[in-house]
Design an enzyme around this catalytic site. Structure first.
Site, short mmCIF file in Angstrom:
data_model
loop_
_atom_site.label_atom_id
_atom_site.label_comp_id
_atom_site.label_asym_id
_atom_site.label_seq_id
_atom_site.Cartn_x
_atom_site.Cartn_y
_atom_site.Cartn_z
N ASP A 333 0.66 -1.31 0.16
CA ASP A 333 0.03 -0.44 0.08
C ASP A 333 1.10 1.57 0.13
O ASP A 333 1.69 1.51 0.64
CB ASP A 333 -0.91 0.45 1.15
CG ASP A 333 -2.17 -0.52 0.96
OD1 ASP A 333 -2.45 -0.79 -0.15
OD2 ASP A 333 -2.65 -0.95 1.77
N LYS A 355 -1.60 1.36 -7.88
CA LYS A 355 -1.78 0.99 -9.28
C LYS A 355 -2.99 -0.39 -9.66
O LYS A 355 -3.17 -0.52 -11.37
CB LYS A 355 -0.59 0.35 -9.50
CG LYS A 355 0.62 1.82 -9.51
CD LYS A 355 1.74 2.03 -10.49
CE LYS A 355 2.61 3.29 -10.32
NZ LYS A 355 3.33 2.87 -9.74
N MET A 470 -8.44 9.82 8.20
CA MET A 470 -8.97 9.90 6.84
C MET A 470 -9.99 10.94 7.14
O MET A 470 -11.01 11.22 6.41
CB MET A 470 -9.66 8.81 6.58
CG MET A 470 -9.13 7.49 6.23
SD MET A 470 -9.67 6.43 5.84
CE MET A 470 -10.37 5.43 7.67
N1 SAH Z 1 -4.35 1.21 9.01
C1 SAH Z 1 -4.23 2.29 8.70
C2 SAH Z 1 -5.20 3.11 8.78
C3 SAH Z 1 -5.12 3.34 7.92
S1 SAH Z 1 -6.18 4.66 7.19
C4 SAH Z 1 -3.85 2.62 10.94
O1 SAH Z 1 -3.28 1.90 11.47
O2 SAH Z 1 -2.31 3.30 10.83
C5 SAH Z 1 -4.93 5.49 6.67
C6 SAH Z 1 -5.60 6.64 7.49
O3 SAH Z 1 -4.52 6.74 8.22
C7 SAH Z 1 -4.44 7.94 6.93
O4 SAH Z 1 -5.70 8.84 6.64
C8 SAH Z 1 -3.98 8.62 8.18
O5 SAH Z 1 -5.56 9.66 8.55
C9 SAH Z 1 -3.61 7.51 8.67
N2 SAH Z 1 -2.33 7.75 8.46
C10 SAH Z 1 -1.56 6.61 8.27
N3 SAH Z 1 -0.58 7.07 8.25
C11 SAH Z 1 -0.20 7.92 9.07
C12 SAH Z 1 0.45 8.93 9.03
N4 SAH Z 1 2.19 8.16 9.07
N5 SAH Z 1 0.44 10.60 10.00
C13 SAH Z 1 -0.15 10.49 9.64
N6 SAH Z 1 -1.45 9.46 9.75
C14 SAH Z 1 -0.79 8.25 9.19
#
Ligand code: SAH
Length: 579
Positions: A333, A355, A470
C-alpha cells in the site's frame, strides 16, 4: 470404487519425480484401487490440488488419501493432512479416509534386502554390515521406526549386523554410523537408504558414504539403491488403500510424542504437529537461497496480511520483517513503509496495490484476486499495509478472501497511526487522571452521511480522546457536529501529518477553528486529528528521536512552522515538531 489419491512430499530431483509418477502409473494399471491420481504437497508437479481436482472432476466425493511416506513423521502427521484440509475447503462436501504410513512392512524389508543384495553382487552376507539410513526427524517415534526396520532387516537374513543412521536431524549421522561399524570390525558395509525415491537427501547419503570410503581405503563401502518404483511398493499401496477403506487403521500412538510425554520432548505432548524447517534440508530453507519459483511450494503458498507501522522503516514488528524477508511477492500500500522495499531480494515481485484499476470496490477485488492467485501458484505473499491491518485497513476482507479460496493466511498486527501519530507528535492518547478513554474514528464519511455508522453525538458527550483518521476533507464538518452536540469549542485539536517521516509536522487549533487552521496550513493526507484533554500535558522537554534514521545522522528540531495559525492560548505552548 472409491478413488485413491497418492500424496508425495515433492523433491527437487527429476528422477525422484519420475519414480513417483511411475509408481502411480503402476498402481493405476493394476486397476484394483479404483481411480488413481498422484500429487505433491510441495516442490514437484503435479500439485496435490490438481490430483484431487481431477478426481473430483470425475465425480468422486469420497477418497482415500494415502501419504506416500515410510514413517509417521511431520509430513504424514501434519503437512499432508493440512494440505488435504485445504482441498476440502476448496471442494465442499469432499470427504477422505487417511491411510497410514507405509512402513514398517515385510514387503519393504524384502525390497530393502533385494537392494542390498544388488549392491553385494554376490559377496557374502555374513561378512557384511548394513547401515540403514533414514531421513531423520525431530519426532522420536519416526526415528524409532527406522531403528525398528534396521532390527527387522537383520532378523533372519544373515547379515553380520544392521545399524540405523540418519541423513538429517537425528543421530547417528552417516559418518558416525559408518565409524561405529568400522570399530565393530566391519570390513564390508552396504549403506542402504531407507528412502522411497531418489532425491537430494539420498544423493547426500551417497556423497557422505563416498567421502567416508575415501578416508578409509581398507573398508569396502557400497551404497544400495533406494526402494524405487516396484511391484512390492504397488502391493503395499493396495494394502494400505484397502486398510483405509475398511476403516481398519491401526496406528501405534502409544509412543507418539504428541500424545505421550517422552523425556526430552515435553514441548510436543498435547500440541498439534507443526511443519518445521529441516536445518540441513534445502527444502525447508529454500527462501534463503537464490531460487526458482517454478520449483517451489507448488501448492504451499500462503498470504500474510501484515501491518507495516506508520511509515518509518523501523516501526515495523520483528515478525512482519521476518515474513517480508521470506516473501516471494509483496503487495504494498501507499502508506506502508516504502523504505523497506529497497531491502527486498531482487527476485521478489513487488505489486503496487495503489496501481490496480480504478474504483474502490473493484480495486479491493483485484487485490484479493492477486493475493489468492499468487498464493495458489505456490508463492509466499506478504500483503504489506500501513499501520495495523485491522484499523481501517480492510485487512479482514483480504483474510476472508483467502479463507474462502482455501489459501493459508495469517495476520500480523502493526503499530497503528491512530496511536502512533499522536505519540510521535508528543501527545499520549491516554494519561492517568487526564484521559481514560480513546476513540478511533474514521472521518471518511462526514456526519449526516446516510452510510455513516458513527454516533457523533455520543462522541461529543465523551470526555476523553478522539483520534480521527481519513478526516482531512471532513474535519470542518466533524468539528461543527461535535460542537453542535455539546463538545466544548475550545477543545484542543492537533493535526499530525506524515507522522514518523522526516517531514512530519503538526498543527494545533481549537475545535471551532481546526477546519480553517488545517486548510490554511495546507494539512494533507496522511494526517490524523487528535482532540481531547491532551493540551493539559506538555512533554517535559524536547522529545528524542530514536528512529534508525536519526541514529545515523544528527537530530535537528524546530518548533512548529505554523505558529501563526494557532490561537493565542496554543501559541503559548507550541508543539514540538521533529524534523
Ligand atoms: N491501517 C492504518 C490506517 C489506514 S487509514 C493504521 O492503522 O495506521 C489511512 C489513514 O491513516 C490516513 O488517512 C491517516 O489518517 C492515517 N495515517 C496513516 N499513516 C499516517 C501517518 N504516517 N501520519 C499520519 N496519519 C497517518
Amino acid at each position: 470404487m472409491t478413488g485413491l489419491v497418492i500424496v508425495g512430499h515433492g523433491t527437487r530431483s527429476a528422477a525422484g519425480v519420475d519414480q513417483f509418477a511411475a509408481l502411480v502409473d503402476r498402481v493405476r494399471r493394476r486397476g484394483d484401487t479404483g481411480d488413481v491420481e498422484g500429487g505433491f504437497i510441495e516442490l514437484s508437479r503435479p500439485p496435490l490440488t490438481d490430483a484431487v481436482g481431477a478426481l473430483v472432476g470425475r465425480g468422486h466425493r469420497a477418497l482415500v488419501a494415502l501419504p506416500l511416506v515410510l514413517t509417521g513423521a511431520g509430513h504424514g502427521k501434519g503437512d499432508i493432512p493440512a494440505a488435504m484440509a485445504r482441498e476440502q475447503r476448496r471442494h465442499p462436501g469432499l470427504s477422505y479416509r487417511y491411510g497410514r504410513p507405509l512402513g514398517p512392512h515385510p514387503l519393504l524389508h524384502t525390497a530393502l534386502e533385494e537392494r542390498v543384495d544388488a549392491a553385494l553382487a554376490g559377496a557374502d552376507r555374513a561378512g557384511t554390515f548394513v547401515a540403514l539410513i533414514g531421513r531423520g526427524s525431530t519426532d522420536p517415534d519416526a526415528n524409532a521406526e527406522v531403528a525398528k526396520v534396521a532390527r527387522l532387516l537383520w532378523e533372519g537374513r544373515g547379515y553380520a549386523g544392521v545399524e540405523p543412521g540418519f541423513i538429517s536431524l537425528a543421530e547417528p549421522s552417516v559418518p558416525a554410523v559408518l565409524e561405529r561399524l568400522r570399530r565393530l570390525g566391519a570390513r564390508r558395509i552396504v549403506v542402504a537408504p531407507y528412502f522411497l525415491f531418489a532425491g537430494v537427501l539420498p544423493d547426500r547419503i551417497v556423497a557422505q558414504s563416498a567421502e567416508f570410503a575415501a578416508a578409509h581405503p581398507d573398508l569396502d563401502v557400497r551404497v544400495a539403491e533406494v526402494i524405487g518404483d516396484c511391484d512390492a511398493l504397488a502391493d503395499l499401496v493396495r494394502e494400505r488403500y484397502a486398510e483405509a477403506l475398511g476403516g481398519d487403521i491401526r496406528m501405534n500412538c502409544d509412543t507418539c510424542a504428541y500424545r505421550v510425554l517422552m523425556p526430552g520432548f515435553a514441548d510436543k505432548v498435547g500440541r498439534p504437529q507443526r511443519p518445521h524447517d529441516h536445518p540441513d534440508d534445502p527444502v525447508g530453507h529454500h527462501h534463503h537461497h537464490g531460487h526458482d519459483h517454478d520449483h517451489h511450494h507448488q501448492d504451499q503458498g500462503s498470504v500474510a496480511v501484515v501491518g507495516g507501522g506508520p511509515g518509518p522503516d523501523d516501526l515495523i514488528t520483528v515478525r512482519a520483517k521476518a515474513l517480508l524477508d521470506a516473501a516471494d511477492v509483496v503487495v504494498v500500500d501507499r502508506l506502508a513503509p516504502q523504505g523497506l522495499l529497497a531491502g527486498l531480494r531482487p527476485d521478489v515481485l513487488v505489486v503496487d496495490a495503489a496501481k490496480v484499476p480504478r474504483g474502490p470496490s473493484m480495486a479491493q477485488e483485484a487485490i484479493n484476486a492477486a493475493l489468492v492467485s499468487h498464493a495458489k501458484a505456490g508463492r509466499r505473499v506478504v500483503r504489506l499495509k500501513g499501520g495495523d491491518p485491522y484499523v481501517f485497513g480492510r485487512g479482514h476482507e483480504e483474510v476472508q478472501a483467502c479463507v474462502a479460496a482455501g489459501v493459508p493466511v495469517t495476520v500480523v498486527p502493526g503499530v497503528s497511526s491512530a496511536i502512533a501519530a499522536p505519540a510521535l507528535a508528543g501527545v499520549p492518547v491516554t494519561h492517568r487522571g487526564v484521559a481514560h478513554d480513546v476513540t478511533v474514528v474514521s472521518g471518511h464519511l462526514p456526519p449526516g452521511h446516510p452510510d455513516s455508522l458513527v454516533d457523533w453525538a455520543a462522541l461529543a458527550r465523551a470526555r476523553g480522546t478522539v483520534v480521527l483518521l481519513m478526516a482531512v476533507d471532513t474535519i470542518a464538518k466533524i468539528a461543527a457536529a461535535l460542537i453542535e452536540h455539546g463538545r466544548a469549542p475550545e477543545t484542543p485539536v492537533l493535526a499530525v501529518q506524515d507522522a514518523g517521516q522526516p517531514h512530519q509536522r503538526s498543527v494545533p487549533a481549537r475545535l471551532d477553528e481546526i477546519g480553517a487552521v488545517a486548510a490554511r496550513a495546507d494539512i494533507g493526507p496522511p494526517a490524523v486529528f487528535v482532540l481531547g484533554p491532551w493540551s493539559l500535558l506538555r512533554p517535559p522537554g524536547p522529545l528524542t528521536d530514536y528512529s534508525l534514521r536519526a541514529v545515523s545522522g544528527p537530530v535537528t528540531r524546530s518548533s512548529s512552522g505554523s505558529v501563526e495559525a494557532m490561537t493565542p492560548r496554543q501559541a503559548a505552548n507550541p508543539t514540538t515538531t521533529i524534523t
